[in-house]
Design an enzyme around this catalytic site. Structure first.
Site, PDB file in Angstrom:
ATOM      1  N   CYS A   7      46.258  16.790   7.596  1.00 36.93           N
ATOM      2  CA  CYS A   7      45.299  17.267   6.572  1.00 36.93           C
ATOM      3  C   CYS A   7      45.954  18.307   5.673  1.00 36.93           C
ATOM      4  CB  CYS A   7      44.026  17.820   7.212  1.00 36.93           C
ATOM      5  SG  CYS A   7      44.322  19.128   8.389  1.00 36.93           S
ATOM      6  N   THR A   8      46.873  19.074   6.217  1.00 35.02           N
ATOM      7  CA  THR A   8      47.607  20.045   5.402  1.00 35.02           C
ATOM      8  C   THR A   8      48.441  19.295   4.368  1.00 35.02           C
ATOM      9  OG1 THR A   8      47.768  21.599   7.234  1.00 35.02           O
ATOM     10  CG2 THR A   8      49.339  21.880   5.435  1.00 35.02           C
TER      11      THR A   8
END
Lengths: 462, 533
Positions: free
Chosen positions: A236-237
């Site tokens: 997700c980063t």
């Protein structure tokens, strides 16, 4: 007829192997000169107060090193080049070296057996040529191969094996291979089946050297927790919340490249292709600009894509020298070997720490204790796979699981062959009970981290 | 065939990631002198030539012997009888065409007699396998000329290094485990305002889960203050309570179970280090109190001018603190929140650096030097590394060897562990004594070993007596050092070669911290020790 041929074939193979163990090609002129081995002879011919209890001073020890002792060096890179030099100048002449890589320009700052003209050539070949040319009488035999290309019959011929590898997987494989050579008679280990393994590793200004007597001292897997798993950035980063320049590069490498296929369909990112890296660099800059992130440089981009570990000549020299000293000690019985692990760090002054790594009682590789797997019968096979990869003591990469069901050997899941992966994938979401597995059942697990299949015992929890 | 800049970048890529382009430039401008191209010497040079040292000069009056070729990768048997400096230079030069290799076919003793200023041209002098008298003479010349001197020797299974440098300053020490500079105990105005702009209770879930942990800790600190009379959590119990307070701030689902908020977990995990009070380490304090810092003249090196400027900042502008470092660790947060927070720290760091810059300017002016003599870039780098400054000062060889100033305490206390590395140091000093008396080292030939043991023992005893060292050296070590016969096994020379070369690189690049000042390697036990003698 097959039956009568066999004993003759066997006899010939035994003779071959024995010959191999004594001298391996030795057409070269020894090129001796006066005083050549003076610096070594003091340790072989003279008694002393700190020698190994088994040591006997003799003028014949040198001959053993020169003519009989066979050493295998794994890796012809930063550590490998140093090891070959160190061994050749310590009286060893029968040396084999295995390396699957070719020479790159970035190797030249430390892999001193290679020159600009050698770029692209196999490391093992060039290294062997250089040593044999510089050290008269030395006979380094190169193998431009992966360690997995050889089987027990190859490894069995060596007295000592030294590793200068840059991969934990490869180390574990070598470890497993030497463990598989051990012979137990009535539960007692036959010492003549032990091949000592000296292992060295470096990273920037840090390094370590260790001595392993398979079956007797801590093996690589006994201390697997000393090698923490590589941390990857969370998806997700990378996908939506980059903060560091590294996140931008990973985004381009993992998400943008497969989407845009900049060099054509099916063309994967080749980390060694400067054109590919240039593309990744530009796209990473664009990504970074979107989020006001600074710091994306070409050097950083390359470092992330290739997972580059910084390296210098000095650290490799230190660690290889320590390893080679141990090879000499063991081959000559001159001194008690390192017991058994030394770490080195010269960021601030010079720091070393020497300790005895302990064997793990239930080591998955060397303890001969079958590993228990505790799962509920309703647990899915996926959970077992996750455990095998995530558990700190196992850290498998892509385990293949088979079991004997109804008298037949059945593959429950295998990742590394696409067709089988597809066929067995549905099993991952099935429960162990559904798959027909019973309490106490043996599961055989194969993985790239070990040459031998590991046996696990399934133990149902309620 | 020389390399272009681009191809040099490729070749040196793996080391540029350690000391940067500026470190590489220092290396390429350096000229190192090696005395004696024995195996130890050539191995040290190899590890300097490969990374691209500018130039080397080998000083060696010996001729190549068969024994030399046997343990030395950079001597071949067809060079037997030739001058050793020349022979070794050829094979070392071949390693890297970027490097300029030179040799002088002369003994160091002759050079010291006839032209001691010969050594003044070098960035660093490395002396290998030197007899004691030569070592001390050369040490004195180099000490007076302020040229760093690295003494190295391999003696049997023992390696030895001694660094002799009056004062070596390091800005970029690159510490392995540096504490962050977050200022949570005394947030500067811009940070305070930024923290105020957050309303944790009023946020939506997504924002709540993606708020940087620095903000979270800061906010809960405010809460803690109001409930604890403006005192920080002091002991273990209070810190645990503080962590609990933060944990209670984690959002709950409708059922009342805590949501998965990794940023809050990060905050809790980082409480201990976040609560470390901002303060100047004693090491840096010592540097601020150094003599050179007080008396700035036109001769004062750049390091000390900048140190003084930062000291002025600390006292006048920083409220007792160093300039803000400006970096924060990565943490779970959305891009915008993180970058904004990072910029708060970065801008403060820039501001602080420009105040330091003003101090530098006025200091330079006061001694009649142009402000351009220290660049903005250098000042910024200095400020960023202000918490990690290091100064290494080694005692001279004269001090180590003089009866009046010998470090008796260090030697005696280390000899409490009779089998540690200190006994090896005493043995090396003893064999030097033997050499002075007999013009040879003990046990070189087999027939000498037995009879030399008692002779060496006399040397040991006279050494201990002369320095009034009330310690016991076991006979085993005397026997062992006779056994060695001053041999130089290649693997021990190679270990030393790697160790010494990296220390030399530290001196030249002024990055990372050199040892101070005596290093011993014991290849029997694979252990090492560093003493300050």
């Amino acid at each position: 007829m097959a039956d009568t041929d066999e004993p003759e074939k066997k006899r010939r193979r035994v003779v071959e192997l024995t010959e191999k163990m004594v001298v391996d090609g030795g057409s070269r002129d020894g090129g001796e000169w006066d005083g050549r081995w003076n610096h070594i002879n003091t340790f072989l011919e003279r008694p002393g107060p700190f020698t190994h209890p088994d040591f006997e001073p003799s003028t014949e020890s040198l001959q053993f090193l020169l003519d009989t002792c066979k050493i295998l060096v794994i890796g012809a890179g930063g550590l490998g080049c140093e090891l070959l030099k160190d061994l050749a100048l310590s009286g060893f002449r029968h040396i084999h070296v295995v390396d699957m890589d070719t020479i790159d320009v970035s190797n030249l700052n430390r892999q001193f057996l290679f020159r600009l003209k050698d770029v692209g050539r196999p490391k093992a070949d060039i290294a062997a040529d250089f040593i044999n040319g510089r050290i008269p009488g030395c006979n380094v035999v190169p193998h431009f191969k992966k360690i997995q290309d050889f089987d027990e019959s190859f490894y069995r011929q060596f007295h000592i094996i030294v590793c200068g590898l840059d991969s934990i997987i490869a180390r574990r494989w070598m470890n497993g291979m030497l463990l598989s050579l051990l012979v137990y008679e009535d539960g007692v280990l036959d010492p003549s089946s032990i091949i000592p393994l000296i292992d060295g590793g470096t990273e920037g200004f840090k390094g370590n050297a260790r001595v392993i007597f398979p079956g007797m001292t801590a093996c690589i897997d006994c201390t697997l927790e000393l090698y923490p798993p590589q941390i990857n950035f969370p998806m997700c980063t990378i996908a939506s919340m980059p903060r560091l320049p590294e996140h931008c590069v990973e985004y381009v490498r993992m998400l943008l490249w497969p989407k845009e296929k900049p060099f054509g369909d099916g063309v994967g990112l080749d980390a060694d292709d400067p054109e590919h890296i240039q593309w990744v660099y530009q796209k990473s800059q664009e990504r970074a600009a979107e989020f006001s992130i600074t710091g994306v440089t070409y050097r950083l981009t390359q470092g992330v894509v290739k997972r580059i570990i910084p390296a210098v000549a000095s650290t490799n020299a230190v660690i290889a020298a320590a390893c080679a000293t141990e090879v000499f000690k063991i081959a000559s019985s001159a001194y008690i070997p390192l017991n058994n692990y030394m770490v080195f760090n010269d960021v601030d002054g010079l720091y070393t720490y020497t300790f005895e790594a302990e064997r793990k009682e239930n080591c998955s590789s060397c303890s001969q204790v079958p590993q228990d797997l505790h799962f509920s019968p309703s647990a899915k096979l996926q959970e077992v796979v996750d455990y095998l990869t995530e558990n700190a003591s196992l850290q498998m990469k892509s385990p293949a699981i088979t079991a004997t069901l109804e008298g037949k050997n059945k593959t429950l899941y295998l990742q590394t062959v696409a067709s089988i992966e597809q066929r067995t994938r549905p099993n991952l979401s099935k429960s162990l009970k559904e798959l027909g597995l019973l309490d106490g059942q043996e599961l055989a697990v194969a993985d790239v981290t070990t040459p031998q299949t590991l046996l696990f015992k399934l133990s149902f929890t309620s | 065939m020389a390399f272009t800049k681009a191809s040099k970048d490729q070749k040196y890529d793996r080391q540029l990631r350690l000391w940067g382009d500026h470190g590489q430039e220092e290396l390429e401008n350096a000229h190192v002198c090696l005395i004696n191209s024995t195996a130890s010497g050539t191995e040290i040079l190899k590890n300097l030539v490969l990374p691209g040292i500018g130039a080397f000069t080998i000083v060696d009056g010996h001729k190549v012997s068969g024994e030399d070729v046997g343990n030395n990768f950079f001597l071949s048997n067809n060079s037997i009888g030739r001058n050793r400096a020349q022979a070794a230079t050829e094979l070392l030069q071949e390693l890297n065409t970027d490097v300029s290799g030179n040799f002088v076919e002369e003994s160091p003793e002759k050079l010291l007699d006839n032209d001691p200023e010969f050594f003044h041209r070098f960035t660093l002098v490395i002396g290998v396998q030197l007899p004691e008298s030569t070592c001390l003479r050369l040490g004195s010349v180099l000490w007076n000329a302020n040229i760093p001197f690295l003494v190295c020797r391999t003696y049997g299974l023992v390696g030895y290094m001694r660094l002799v440098v009056k004062e070596h300053t390091v800005i970029e020490s690159h510490p392995d485990n540096a504490l962050e500079d977050l200022r949570l105990d005394q947030p500067f105005a811009e940070l305070k305002n930024h923290i105020q702009s957050y309303d944790l209770e009023g946020m939506g879930k997504k924002d709540h889960s993606h708020t940087p942990w620095i903000i979270i800790v800061a906010k809960y600190l405010e809460k803690w203050f109001s409930e604890h009379n403006f005192q920080f959590p002091k002991n273990y119990k209070e810190k645990e309570a503080f962590k609990q307070l933060i944990r209670q701030g984690i959002l709950k689902s409708e059922k009342g179970t805590p949501e998965d908020e990794e940023n809050f977990e990060e905050a809790i995990k980082n409480v201990n280090t976040a609560l470390n009070p901002t303060k100047i380490s004693s090491g840096v304090d010592d540097i601020f109190n150094g003599e050179q810092c007080n008396d700035i003249t036109s001769q004062t090196p750049t390091f000390w001018v900048m140190t003084r400027a930062v000291r002025e900042f600390v006292h006048n502008d920083g409220g007792g603190n160093l300039p803000v470092r400006g970096s924060i660790p990565d943490m779970i947060a959305d891009s915008e929140k993180f970058i904004t927070l990072q910029n708060i720290y970065r801008e403060k760091a820039m501001q602080d650096a420009s105040v330091v810059s003003k101090h530098v300017e006025s200091l330079l002016q006061s001694v009649g030097k142009p402000s351009e003599s220290i660049s903005e870039q250098d000042i910024k780098l200095f400020c960023k590394n202000a918490a990690f400054l290091r100064v290494v000062r080694c005692r001279s060889l004269a001090e180590e060897y003089s009866v009046e100033t010998v470090n008796k305490d260090a030697i005696t206390s280390c000899m409490d562990s009779a089998d540690g590395e200190m006994v090896l140091y005493l043995m090396l000093r003893s064999v030097d004594r033997f050499y002075q008396q007999h013009s040879r080292y003990p046990g070189v030939y087999n027939y000498q070993v037995e009879e030399d043991i008692s002779k060496l023992k006399l040397c040991v005893n006279s050494l201990l007596q002369e320095y009034s060292l009330n310690v016991n050296v076991k006979d085993d070590y005397i026997h062992e050092f006779c056994r060695y016969g001053a041999s130089e096994p290649h693997t021990v020379a190679s270990f030393l070669g790697g160790s010494a070369a990296q220390e030399a690189i530290k001196i030249i690049t002024r990055q990372f911290v050199p040892f101070n000042n005596t290093f011993i390697y014991n290849a029997m036990s694979q252990t090492t020790a560093t003493f300050q003698l």
